[in-house]
Design a protein around this motif. Structure first.
Motif, short mmCIF file in Angstrom:
data_model
loop_
_atom_site.label_atom_id
_atom_site.label_comp_id
_atom_site.label_asym_id
_atom_site.label_seq_id
_atom_site.Cartn_x
_atom_site.Cartn_y
_atom_site.Cartn_z
N GLU A 4 0.55 -0.90 -0.25
CA GLU A 4 0.21 0.14 -0.22
C GLU A 4 1.04 1.28 0.21
O GLU A 4 1.70 1.23 0.85
CB GLU A 4 -0.93 -0.22 1.27
CG GLU A 4 -1.64 0.88 1.66
CD GLU A 4 -2.81 0.79 2.74
OE1 GLU A 4 -4.04 0.47 2.47
OE2 GLU A 4 -2.09 0.42 4.29
N PRO A 5 0.37 2.40 -1.09
CA PRO A 5 1.46 3.33 -1.29
C PRO A 5 1.38 4.44 -0.01
O PRO A 5 0.28 4.46 1.08
CB PRO A 5 1.62 4.16 -2.39
CG PRO A 5 0.59 3.31 -3.04
CD PRO A 5 0.04 2.13 -1.81
N THR A 6 2.06 5.12 0.38
CA THR A 6 2.10 5.53 2.11
C THR A 6 0.78 6.86 2.06
O THR A 6 0.38 7.38 3.21
CB THR A 6 3.13 6.29 2.10
OG1 THR A 6 3.84 7.41 0.39
CG2 THR A 6 4.62 5.92 2.51
N ASP A 7 0.76 6.92 0.86
CA ASP A 7 -0.10 7.96 0.91
C ASP A 7 -2.86 6.97 0.04
O ASP A 7 -3.07 7.77 0.74
CB ASP A 7 -0.78 8.83 -1.03
CG ASP A 7 -0.32 7.97 -1.66
OD1 ASP A 7 -0.79 6.85 -1.56
OD2 ASP A 7 -0.49 8.38 -2.94
N LEU A 8 -1.98 5.82 0.43
CA LEU A 8 -3.11 5.18 0.63
C LEU A 8 -4.28 5.05 -0.30
O LEU A 8 -4.93 5.10 -0.23
CB LEU A 8 -3.54 5.58 2.41
CG LEU A 8 -2.65 5.49 3.57
CD1 LEU A 8 -3.84 5.77 4.93
CD2 LEU A 8 -2.15 4.24 3.74
N THR A 9 -3.30 5.48 -1.48
CA THR A 9 -4.31 5.16 -2.30
C THR A 9 -5.24 4.20 -3.05
O THR A 9 -6.11 4.08 -3.76
CB THR A 9 -3.97 6.12 -3.98
OG1 THR A 9 -2.76 5.98 -3.64
CG2 THR A 9 -3.68 7.59 -2.95
N GLY A 10 -4.43 3.33 -2.64
CA GLY A 10 -4.44 1.55 -3.68
C GLY A 10 -3.78 0.57 -3.20
O GLY A 10 -3.17 0.85 -2.17
N VAL A 11 -4.31 -0.73 -3.46
CA VAL A 11 -3.15 -1.48 -3.51
C VAL A 11 -2.51 -2.34 -4.79
O VAL A 11 -3.00 -2.63 -5.52
CB VAL A 11 -4.35 -2.64 -3.18
CG1 VAL A 11 -2.68 -3.86 -3.54
CG2 VAL A 11 -4.24 -2.42 -1.71
N TRP A 12 -0.94 -2.34 -4.77
CA TRP A 12 0.29 -2.36 -6.04
C TRP A 12 0.37 -3.91 -5.60
O TRP A 12 1.12 -4.47 -4.07
CB TRP A 12 1.48 -1.69 -5.48
CG TRP A 12 0.89 -0.22 -6.17
CD1 TRP A 12 -0.30 0.66 -5.13
CD2 TRP A 12 0.78 0.02 -7.82
NE1 TRP A 12 -0.20 1.60 -6.90
CE2 TRP A 12 0.45 1.92 -7.59
CE3 TRP A 12 1.61 0.27 -9.03
CZ2 TRP A 12 0.30 2.42 -8.62
CZ3 TRP A 12 1.82 0.78 -9.89
CH2 TRP A 12 0.72 2.08 -10.13
N ALA A 13 0.91 -4.82 -6.30
CA ALA A 13 1.18 -6.19 -6.11
C ALA A 13 2.74 -6.24 -7.28
O ALA A 13 3.27 -5.14 -8.51
CB ALA A 13 0.41 -7.15 -7.19
N VAL A 14 3.91 -5.79 -6.58
CA VAL A 14 4.98 -6.86 -7.18
C VAL A 14 5.24 -7.88 -7.51
O VAL A 14 5.91 -8.28 -6.40
CB VAL A 14 5.74 -5.51 -6.83
CG1 VAL A 14 6.32 -5.77 -4.87
CG2 VAL A 14 7.53 -5.18 -6.67
N ASP A 15 6.22 -8.22 -8.20
CA ASP A 15 7.20 -9.38 -8.13
C ASP A 15 8.14 -9.20 -7.84
O ASP A 15 9.29 -8.25 -8.17
CB ASP A 15 7.36 -9.64 -9.84
CG ASP A 15 7.72 -11.10 -10.41
OD1 ASP A 15 7.07 -11.91 -10.91
OD2 ASP A 15 8.61 -11.51 -9.71
N VAL A 16 8.52 -10.15 -6.55
CA VAL A 16 9.44 -10.28 -6.12
C VAL A 16 11.30 -10.74 -6.83
O VAL A 16 11.87 -10.31 -6.37
CB VAL A 16 9.67 -11.10 -4.53
CG1 VAL A 16 9.01 -10.08 -4.16
CG2 VAL A 16 9.55 -11.79 -5.56
N HIS A 17 10.77 -11.35 -8.57
CA HIS A 17 12.05 -11.33 -8.69
C HIS A 17 12.40 -10.35 -9.82
O HIS A 17 13.61 -10.15 -9.85
CB HIS A 17 11.63 -12.94 -9.21
CG HIS A 17 11.04 -13.79 -8.33
ND1 HIS A 17 11.92 -14.23 -7.75
CD2 HIS A 17 10.31 -14.60 -8.33
CE1 HIS A 17 11.41 -14.90 -7.34
NE2 HIS A 17 10.03 -15.36 -7.58
#
Lengths: 253, 661
Positions: free
Chosen positions: B468-481
């Motif tokens: 969740e970004p610090t501005d709480l605007t939404g949810v992101w997914a990131v591939d750890v590789h």
């Protein structure tokens, strides 16, 4: 030069509390004196203003080398003619005086040739023209007048000098890490998350970080005033110059 | 000429090599264009570069004419504008007209938000609230008109000397009733102080400046450093500390207490030579007891006042109404409900605000690593969880510790992080440090950053973390590789004002639970449930309108959520309890006794057990870790731990993850 041998006006200025002797008052009081205080003051004044002067000349159509020579020459000319002594604090701010002197100097072909020659032969200052030239080339407002550019460089320079002093002071107190982490809050109030994130690094609570950022802003503000105070001739001018600086930096061109 | 980048904040050109990469315009606005706290001794000379409103007025060819209004007399000026007595031509009525400085409205969005809040304030109709008639803009100048109250403000009434306790209590009681009404309408005042409470001809208070000034200054991008604080002597600690998520009903209760304090003693609760010192005092120090300043104040009234001024929002009166009722009891000569803080309590509070770095924040993560059939065992009342190979992760300050649910081991982990989640395969950790997402092996080796600007993190599967970004605007997914990221959804697409923070993922990692806010930084009573695409699935409604809940609900199995409530309905002084509700239900069940702080909370992935931390006034730095069944039964303390010089400090969220193996 020990305190007892300083001219009266310098000691007088030094008694003015936070408004200590300005570079300008020292230069004025010293006249043609070559004492270390006077030399240092002259150099400080030149350092504070050479970038604005250089950018002004470039904007007025001078080539790189020409502008470099003219910049050195202009300050040499000021010192040679003891032009600082001609500036009358009662008649306006030093910045305005300098700009007027620069305009005349740039227009005075004969005098310029003489002092350029002199300046060229014995550079007053070791100036990093390349950096300033690059900044000049990247200037986003190519249509701004030389005067506007002069003011912008002057205002940015004041902030840079204040920030450099703040950094140096933090370094001296072994607080460089704190400076690095907090300086961003000079440009913007942090969010709770940002204060918390910095708190993680500095091992402090977010509230303490917020407080430290607030203190740093106070400190920076004082230093900006102190920088301006070095470049003017009376405390009243500081507020005026600060106002002008804010207008210059927040209105673009 | 290579192009210069633009400043992300103001959009101006940015020479990254000048001023250490800081934007000179932003530095100027944030640091130099300042108005110091009015009247602070020793404060530097006020200075403003924004155009003063009166100049804007005087430019009008018809002097004194401002749109539909004719300005007659300047009534007063403060950080956020000038108030005039004005005659509204079309209605031929005399009003008070407040003109706001043009500076803060740097963007359209701010204008929209300001107007939304002004209109909410304009909708308030209460005999003790100054009515707002019109909110508008004329020649770029924002203004609002309101009832003109002929009378003095409490700042003038109480200037320099104390009022009679009965008079002070009556003013504040009436003001508290009005504030409670406004809270019911979803409007916070945020800036209660004597000068914002006017005394009308009938000797009753009229509250003015609802939410407006604070909204302006807090959201403004021209940050007028002194103005943000308005009158910091009356500001609540959570506002002074900038703890945005904590600002709510309790902050106004604090403001009312600060006004009462001033009326009883003649001075604000905190004073200092400069702003920094004042903020520090508001956050860290206890106010000088009322009776130390004025022996004539009865002890019970002092207790009421100091209850409002407690540092922890959860320990003040639960609502402005509760304060009004206690004041009414005092006025009627009956005993008040507030209880004075004993020495132990004061020590406890002190300890909580003076945490050593290692105990500044406690969040707690419980990871049920390879789970071998503990389900059922606890029903026998026998906690044989050591067989389940469960681990409890605890963060104390920056340091992470691992223990087991029998509390027999206590093992420091070699990583530092804000929020910690264990990957589904139980082999890796994901955490946030310095606002960035990192992953590493359990022993801290192989640490790498996978994303920036994050407030919270959860593993979705073995290759993906959600953040969740610090501005709480939404949810992101990131591939750890690969560190390739994508946004799953924007909270504002689901709930109009976004959420109040925290990322709570269901045990099967198919749904989120979150706490929406009402647009005024106040958490609502709802729990929102949505799937990973942000499609709204359901809502849980808690049934008491006068309390706020903890920021983030925790999943209790697949269909229930559990959280710590910070206010017991119907009780004046806040207590906490752990409550749970089923998704779709409108009521929650209370699982623990109401009482001391029971926070943070974590739930087991199968929804069978709940873990929480208790702290007690007087037990400075002493934490108790408890586990109970999902229905609240079989509660059992499994670990005690005392941290030097510190209590819980700022409480974080907690969560529980487990390996499927």
């Amino acid at each position: 030069m020990s305190d007892t041998t300083r001219p009266e006006s310098i000691r007088e200025a030094a008694r003015g509390g936070w408004f200590g002797p300005t570079h300008w008052t020292v230069v004025l009081a010293a006249g043609r004196d070559e004492g270390p205080d006077a030399l240092r003051a002259r150099e400080e004044l030149c350092r504070a203003y050479w970038q604005p002067v250089y950018c002004y000349l470039r904007r007025c159509g001078r080539g790189v080398h020409d502008a470099e020579d003219l910049t050195q020459g202009f300050f040499a000319h000021l010192l040679e003619q003891n032009a600082f002594a001609k500036a009358d604090p009662a008649r306006g701010r030093f910045r305005s005086f300098l700009l007027t002197a620069l305009r005349h100097y740039a227009a005075d072909e004969q005098g310029r040739a003489r002092s350029v020659k002199r300046g060229h032969g014995r550079p007053l200052l070791s100036l990093d023209h390349d950096v300033v030239e690059e900044r000049f080339l990247r200037d986003p407002y190519p249509n701004a007048t030389g005067e506007v550019l002069f003011d912008q460089r002057w205002a940015t320079g004041v902030l840079e000098q204040a920030l450099a002093r703040l950094r140096a002071d933090c370094q001296r107190r072994h607080r460089l890490e704190e400076f690095e982490q907090l300086k961003r809050f000079l440009a913007q109030e942090g969010s709770a998350a940002e204060y918390a994130a910095v708190g993680e690094v500095l091992h402090r609570t977010p509230a303490a970080v917020r407080m430290a950022a607030c203190r740093m802003r106070d400190d920076f503000r004082r230093r900006v005033r102190a920088e301006l105070a070095r470049l003017v001739s009376s405390p009243a001018e500081v507020e005026e110059e600060l106002r002008h600086l804010c207008v210059v930096l927040t209105h673009g061109s | 000429m290579s192009a210069l980048p633009r400043c992300s904040a103001c959009g101006g050109w940015l020479d990254e090599r000048a001023l250490e990469g800081l934007c000179p315009a932003c530095v100027t606005r944030t640091t130099l264009i300042e108005v110091t706290a009015a009247g602070q001794p020793g404060a530097p000379r006020p200075f403003t570069a924004v155009q003063p409103p009166e100049e804007a007025v005087s430019r009008d060819p018809e002097a004194g004419k401002f749109g539909d209004y004719h300005l007659e007399v300047e009534l007063g000026r403060g950080g956020m504008g000038v108030v005039y007595r004005a005659r509204q031509a079309s209605l031929n009525r005399v009003v008070a007209l407040k003109l706001l400085p043009p500076g803060p409205f740097a963007s359209e969005e701010l204008v929209v938000r300001f107007r939304a809040e002004a209109q909410a304030a304009a909708a308030l109709q209460h005999p003790h609230i100054v009515r707002i008639h019109e909110v508008g803009q004329h020649q770029g100048q924002h203004y609002f008109s309101m009832d003109l109250i002929q009378g003095r403000s409490l700042a003038e009434v109480g200037a320099g000397s104390a009022l009679a306790p009965t008079a002070a209590a009556r003013y504040v009681r009436l003001a508290a009733e009005a504030i409670h009404y406004a809270h019911g309408q979803g409007v916070l005042h945020r800036d209660l102080k004597p000068s914002n409470i006017l005394i009308a001809a009938d000797d009753t208070p009229r509250i003015t400046d609802f939410g407006l000034a604070k909204r302006l200054s807090a959201e403004s991008d021209v940050t007028l450093s002194g103005q943000v604080l308005g009158s910091p002597g009356y500001l609540s600690p959570e506002q002074a500390a900038g703890t945005r998520g904590m600002v709510g009903v309790a902050s106004d209760v604090y403001g009312l207490g600060a006004v009462l304090y001033h009326l009883l003693t003649g001075v604000p609760p905190f004073q200092a030579d400069n702003l920094s010192e004042l903020l520090r005092a508001v956050i860290e120090e206890e106010p000088v007891p009322v009776r130390t300043r004025n022996r004539a104040v009865p002890r019970d009234l002092e207790t009421v006042c100091l209850t409002c001024l407690r540092k922890q929002p959860a320990t003040r009166y639960a609502s402005a109404q509760a304060l009004a009722e206690d004041l009414a009891r005092w006025e009627a000569g009956r005993p008040v409900r507030a209880r004075p803080t004993g020495l132990a309590g004061r020590l406890f509070r002190w300890g909580r605000r003076q945490p050593v770095p290692a105990t500044a924040v406690v969040t707690l993560a419980v990871a049920a690593l390879p789970f071998a059939g503990s389900l059922g065992l606890h029903r026998l009342g026998v906690w044989r969880l050591e067989r389940a190979n469960e681990h409890v992760y605890i963060r104390v300050g920056h340091d992470l510790f691992r223990t087991d649910p029998l509390g027999r081991t206590w093992q420091p982990l070699p990583i530092q992080g804000m929020h910690v989640d264990v990957s589904p395969d139980g082999r890796r950790l994901g955490y946030v440090r310095l606002g960035r997402v990192y992953v590493s092996r359990l022993d801290g080796s192989g640490e790498r950053q996978v994303a920036g600007d994050a407030a919270d993190v959860r593993w979705l599967d073995r290759d993906t973390v959600l953040y969740e970004p610090t501005d709480l605007t939404g949810v992101w997914a990131v591939d750890v590789h690969t560190c390739v990221r994508r946004q799953l959804f924007d909270w504002k697409a689901i709930t109009p004002h976004g959420i109040h923070g925290g990322l709570s993922l269901s045990p099967d990692r198919s749904r989120f639970a979150a706490n929406p806010q009402n647009g005024f930084d106040v958490p609502t009573q709802d729990v929102l449930v949505c799937d990973l695409r942000g499609s709204s699935v359901g809502t849980v409604w808690a049934d008491t309108p006068d309390t706020t809940m903890d920021a983030c609900p925790v999943w209790l199995g697949g269909e229930r959520v559990v959280w710590c409530r910070f206010a017991r309905p119907g009780v004046d002084v806040s207590e906490t309890a752990i409550v749970a509700a089923r998704v779709g239900d409108t009521h929650y069940e209370t699982l623990t006794e109401w009482g001391d702080i029971q926070y943070p909370v974590a739930a087991s992935p199968d929804g069978s057990r709940i873990l929480f931390v208790k702290t007690f006034p007087g037990d400075d730095g002493h934490l108790e870790f408890w586990i109970m069944d999902a229905d609240g039964g079989n509660a059992r303390r499994f670990l005690d731990r005392t941290f030097p010089r510190g209590g819980l400090g700022i409480l974080g969220a907690c969560w529980w993850a487990r390996s499927p193996e």
